[in-house]
Design a protein around this motif. Structure first.
Motif, PDB file in Angstrom:
ATOM      1  N   VAL A   1      -5.083  -9.517  -2.019  1.00 14.23           N
ATOM      2  CA  VAL A   1      -4.651  -8.203  -2.486  1.00 14.23           C
ATOM      3  C   VAL A   1      -5.216  -7.893  -3.867  1.00 14.23           C
ATOM      4  N   ASP A   2      -5.137  -8.860  -4.788  1.00 16.32           N
ATOM      5  CA  ASP A   2      -5.604  -8.610  -6.152  1.00 16.32           C
ATOM      6  C   ASP A   2      -7.109  -8.368  -6.188  1.00 16.32           C
TER       7      ASP A   2
ATOM      8  N   THR B   1      -2.935  -5.673   4.013  1.00 16.91           N
ATOM      9  CA  THR B   1      -3.629  -6.043   2.784  1.00 16.91           C
ATOM     10  C   THR B   1      -4.267  -4.822   2.139  1.00 16.91           C
TER      11      THR B   1
ATOM     12  N   LEU C   1      -9.026  -7.246  -3.772  1.00 14.69           N
ATOM     13  CA  LEU C   1      -9.340  -5.958  -3.157  1.00 14.69           C
ATOM     14  C   LEU C   1      -8.872  -4.803  -4.027  1.00 14.69           C
ATOM     15  N   ALA C   2      -7.715  -4.948  -4.679  1.00 12.47           N
ATOM     16  CA  ALA C   2      -7.194  -3.887  -5.538  1.00 12.47           C
ATOM     17  C   ALA C   2      -8.167  -3.561  -6.674  1.00 12.47           C
TER      18      ALA C   2
ATOM     19  N   ALA D   1      -3.202  -3.266  -1.522  1.00  8.03           N
ATOM     20  CA  ALA D   1      -4.227  -3.126  -2.562  1.00  8.03           C
ATOM     21  C   ALA D   1      -4.382  -1.661  -2.975  1.00  8.03           C
TER      22      ALA D   1
END
Length: 253
Positions: A129-130, A160, A132-133, A164
């Motif tokens: 997630v981090d 996910t 991709l965010a 993100a």
């Protein structure tokens, strides 16, 4: 940086809830209407490019017709769905899917949409997630609205992407609209697992609805067989695609 991924048992499989069952539910036609009028710029995020057409194709047609600035962010072209024994090499399959996406956007009347390909590996847990965010925050900068998969869609890549996108919207100040895709398969009318109070309808004018129907039909034909594998137990069936022929699209706000 700690990598966080969405880990849940995958509930998608079988024929799922029929479109007839959803259409028989009066509330589906009674959710508050959400008007896209005044939206000047929007980023549409999709785990695979066809997800954007299935979940928000009508909205994209509306925004394109209104002259809004549009960007489509495709997290993956679906490389993981190309398995051993396929006649088409993976690289060619990826090119074919990208070309099909561009043609589907043209069918929607959205040929001017800017497309961004992150080229992430497909598959549950392939990206955090981090991580991709951070990519999506850059992609969403200076856009008014971020439109992304619903975080509760119960498809690993959709969850996910949704998580993100929520972080990216918070960081950039963009309004977040979340579109479901697989909800229509695993959920049922009045399902308590779904935040119906946050649901809104985007009513599709006849022209936008027709454009979406044509784009969906094109993708299903061009990408035949229409495969959507997760742990080799999920496929995009005709029962599932019937949900994308409605007079409105649903988003969570």
């Amino acid at each position: 940086m700690i990598r966080r991924t969405v880990e849940r048992p995958h509930p998608i499989g079988g024929l799922g809830t029929s479109e007839a069952a959803w259409r028989a539910w009066p509330a589906l036609r009674e959710f508050p209407a959400l008007h896209l009028t005044g939206t000047q710029s929007a980023v549409v995020i999709a785990p695979y490019p066809d997800d954007a057409v299935f979940g928000f194709g009508g909205g994209m047609a509306i925004l394109a017709d209104a002259g809004a600035r549009l960007r489509l962010v495709a997290i993956s072209e679906g490389e993981a769905r190309v398995g051993p024994g396929r006649a088409v090499p993976p690289a060619e399959e990826t090119r074919n899917r990208h070309a099909a996406t561009l043609q589907a956007l043209e069918v929607l009347g959205a040929s001017d949409v800017e497309t961004v390909r992150l080229e992430q590996r497909a598959g549950p847990g392939a990206y955090g997630v981090d991580e991709l965010a951070a990519r999506l925050t850059e992609a969403c900068a200076d856009f008014q609205v971020c439109i992304a998969p619903w975080e509760g869609d119960r498809h690993p890549e959709h969850e996910t992407a949704g998580a993100a996108a929520r972080l990216a919207a918070e960081r950039t100040g963009a309004a977040l609209l979340s579109y479901p895709v697989w909800l229509w398969n695993w959920a049922v009318p009045e399902d308590p697992r779904v935040p119906w109070r946050a649901a809104h309808r985007i009513v599709l004018p006849e022209e936008a609805r027709g454009a979406k129907a044509a784009a969906v039909a094109f993708l299903l034909h061009r990408l035949h067989p229409p495969v959507r594998h997760v742990r080799r137990e999920v496929v995009l069936t005709s029962t599932m695609t019937a949900h994308f022929a409605r007079e409105s699209e649903l988003v969570f706000v």
